[in-house]
Design an enzyme around this catalytic site. Sequence first.
Site, PDB file in Angstrom:
ATOM      1  N   GLU A 161     -31.937   3.589  61.911  1.00 22.34           N
ATOM      2  CA  GLU A 161     -33.265   3.015  62.011  1.00 22.34           C
ATOM      3  C   GLU A 161     -33.198   1.684  62.757  1.00 22.34           C
ATOM      4  O   GLU A 161     -32.490   0.778  62.373  1.00 22.34           O
ATOM      5  CB  GLU A 161     -33.788   2.808  60.584  1.00 22.34           C
ATOM      6  CG  GLU A 161     -35.009   1.955  60.471  1.00 22.34           C
ATOM      7  CD  GLU A 161     -35.345   1.662  58.999  1.00 22.34           C
ATOM      8  OE1 GLU A 161     -34.621   2.132  58.103  1.00 22.34           O
ATOM      9  OE2 GLU A 161     -36.344   0.964  58.781  1.00 22.34           O
TER      10      GLU A 161
ATOM     11  N   ASP B  92     -32.568   1.703  56.187  1.00 23.69           N
ATOM     12  CA  ASP B  92     -32.540   0.548  55.292  1.00 23.69           C
ATOM     13  C   ASP B  92     -32.877   0.947  53.860  1.00 23.69           C
ATOM     14  O   ASP B  92     -33.570   1.929  53.625  1.00 23.69           O
ATOM     15  CB  ASP B  92     -33.584  -0.487  55.748  1.00 23.69           C
ATOM     16  CG  ASP B  92     -33.183  -1.163  57.047  1.00 23.69           C
ATOM     17  OD1 ASP B  92     -32.003  -1.046  57.425  1.00 23.69           O
ATOM     18  OD2 ASP B  92     -34.056  -1.792  57.674  1.00 23.69           O
TER      19      ASP B  92
ATOM     20  N   ASP C  11     -35.089   0.001  51.877  1.00 21.42           N
ATOM     21  CA  ASP C  11     -36.400  -0.506  51.505  1.00 21.42           C
ATOM     22  C   ASP C  11     -37.433   0.605  51.691  1.00 21.42           C
ATOM     23  O   ASP C  11     -37.075   1.740  52.003  1.00 21.42           O
ATOM     24  CB  ASP C  11     -36.760  -1.750  52.332  1.00 21.42           C
ATOM     25  CG  ASP C  11     -36.816  -1.456  53.822  1.00 21.42           C
ATOM     26  OD1 ASP C  11     -36.733  -0.272  54.211  1.00 21.42           O
ATOM     27  OD2 ASP C  11     -36.941  -2.416  54.612  1.00 21.42           O
TER      28      ASP C  11
ATOM     29  N   ASP D 187     -39.751   1.173  53.952  1.00 19.49           N
ATOM     30  CA  ASP D 187     -39.806   1.750  55.300  1.00 19.49           C
ATOM     31  C   ASP D 187     -38.630   2.683  55.551  1.00 19.49           C
ATOM     32  O   ASP D 187     -38.785   3.749  56.140  1.00 19.49           O
ATOM     33  CB  ASP D 187     -39.792   0.632  56.360  1.00 19.49           C
ATOM     34  CG  ASP D 187     -41.197   0.122  56.625  1.00 19.49           C
ATOM     35  OD1 ASP D 187     -42.161   0.819  56.227  1.00 19.49           O
ATOM     36  OD2 ASP D 187     -41.323  -0.970  57.222  1.00 19.49           O
TER      37      ASP D 187
END
Length: 627
Positions: A418, A491, A493, A495
């Site tokens: 990403e 990641d 998180d 997103d």
Amino acid sequence: MTESYDASKIQVLEGAEAVRKRPGMYIGSTSERGLHHLVYEVVDNSIDEALAGYCSKVLVIIHPDNSITVEDDGRGIPTDMMPNEGKTALEVIFTKLHAGGKFDKNSYKVSGGLHGVGISVVNALSEKTDVQVFRNGQEVRMSFSRGKPTTDMIKVGPTERRGTIVTFKPDAEIFTTLEYHYDILASRLRELAFLNKGVEITLKDERTEKEQTFLYKGGINEFVDHLNKNKTPLHSTIHMEGEKSGVQAEIALQYNDGYSENVYSFVNNINTIEGGTHLSGFKTALTRTLNSYADKQSGGKVKISSDDTREGLSAVISVKVPEPQFEGQTKTRLGNSEVKGIVDSLVNTKLAQFLEENPKEARIIVEKSVNAAKAREAARKARDLTRRKGVLDGNALPGKLADCSNKDPAQSEIYIVEGDSAGGSAKQGRNKEFQAILPLRGKILNVEKARLHKMFSSQQIVTLVTALGCGIADDFNIEKTRYHKIVIMTDADVDGAHIRTLLLTFFFRYLRPLIDAGYIYIAQPPLYKVSKNKRNYWIYTDEEYKRLIDEIGEEGIGVQRYKGLGEMNADQLWDTTMDPEHRKMLKVTVEDAVAADQLFTLLMGSEVPPRRDFIEQNAKLAENIDI
Ligand code: 0RA
């Protein structure tokens, strides 16, 4: 000289020893799958009683020690002496392989597959088995260990009850894992309840007090409702049923407004993952019937292909075949050629009749297939265009791809990363020899809401497919896949979780064979770096974090929370996430296709309220995701 099998040798081979020596031959594996298979084997006997019309309830209990009880209200296992054996029928059924024979009461037995090996196999692979039989007003009991009787058949006394209770504890000497998974058992028992309407099956977990009862009076019609849960159906479920030459066929189908195909086929209650003659009979007849209806209505302006008729289709095909021939790698493809014609003619007659009698539904269904045909044509054009530009053919690799030097797919890995900055660290940190890096910027297309032709106008998807080399849709060829480890690295998180789900949706809907081949992985970057006295600890879960703080104490420690891959430098990324010696990766598998389909529909589809419910119910499970 060839040795002949004389009676005494067969005798020896018939015993529990043979099963214990080669358990895989009888139950497929000694891991999780085989462990769960033991339960299905016993339950199959109860279902047979139900099919014969003598049993209405089955109860399965997972005990705290991972032993299992299967209880039914069938006729009870026969307990009388067998003159030729000098033993009771009960003992013979529990100790002799394929004691079926004279006990066979159900003509829809399974041959070739793993099912139907008999209760004696379960007994042989259990450290302890206890049987209670309630039959002809008498209760009897008998116990076994590793396939051998440990007691005589004991008469307990009179009873009003009828049925059988079998309790077994899988043998730790045989199985590599002994822990039962509630969800695995629940999903198979639910499936059996759909396939055998009116049979009430309860699963009770004494480890957690969880309990569910499956009872579907509507049978496979309700199965299709279940498949279309969270989707928007376009009409009420169509049901077809027929019998010919001892073969029973039953089909339920319903279209929804989505694009994915959800067709499940069964033979004698076994999920035929590899399809076979029943499925091809269904597909042929569906295509022919819809084309001929469309021709009559509109003069056949659009030619509907077989694939077009299955866009947004949820269907269950269940056949009962007296002597099934199972073929294929996993012995889950039906080979009996006569079944194709039987299913074909059933669908031909009944579906045509339905369309004639229900013009409103007929129009909706035909329109759905016509739209799919048009979209397929658009996809072909879009693909030709991308082809002409030279992409997708694997010769011109995308500029963003930092390829590895090894050209052997079996040794090559690709990290789908990403963002460009994490992509940069990954490029620096990797081992160039066998690790390729493909950075993706931003979110990829949500394929759950898009048709194939959109894929070809999505730059990221074109880039991804080109880098993988395997092609897509009609061009897909798993042999051309350039990497046998395809690692999604995002990641830790929200997103990152979203991008990971988008990618998994894409793989599940369009490149599913890559998942089934075991090529898809999820990288596990650490959540924290804890340092104390110049020592660094990489922590991957919150639990691990808590455990460490017990261990080393809070005093004088430094804690760094990693939210993004970009926060790690190249060396750290290699050490923690990419180095095959130290990394933790999750392999993506699809254990339960129905559940996986529902989850992707739920997470990525257009219905909002069920998604909100799901997220609320599972919020506590998502502690690791940083919102
Ligand atoms: C052999 C013959 C009959 C029933 C069964 C076995 C039987 C086995 C199991 C295992 C679990 N529950 C079961 N219920 C029945 C037929 C008996 C008859 O003809 O009366």
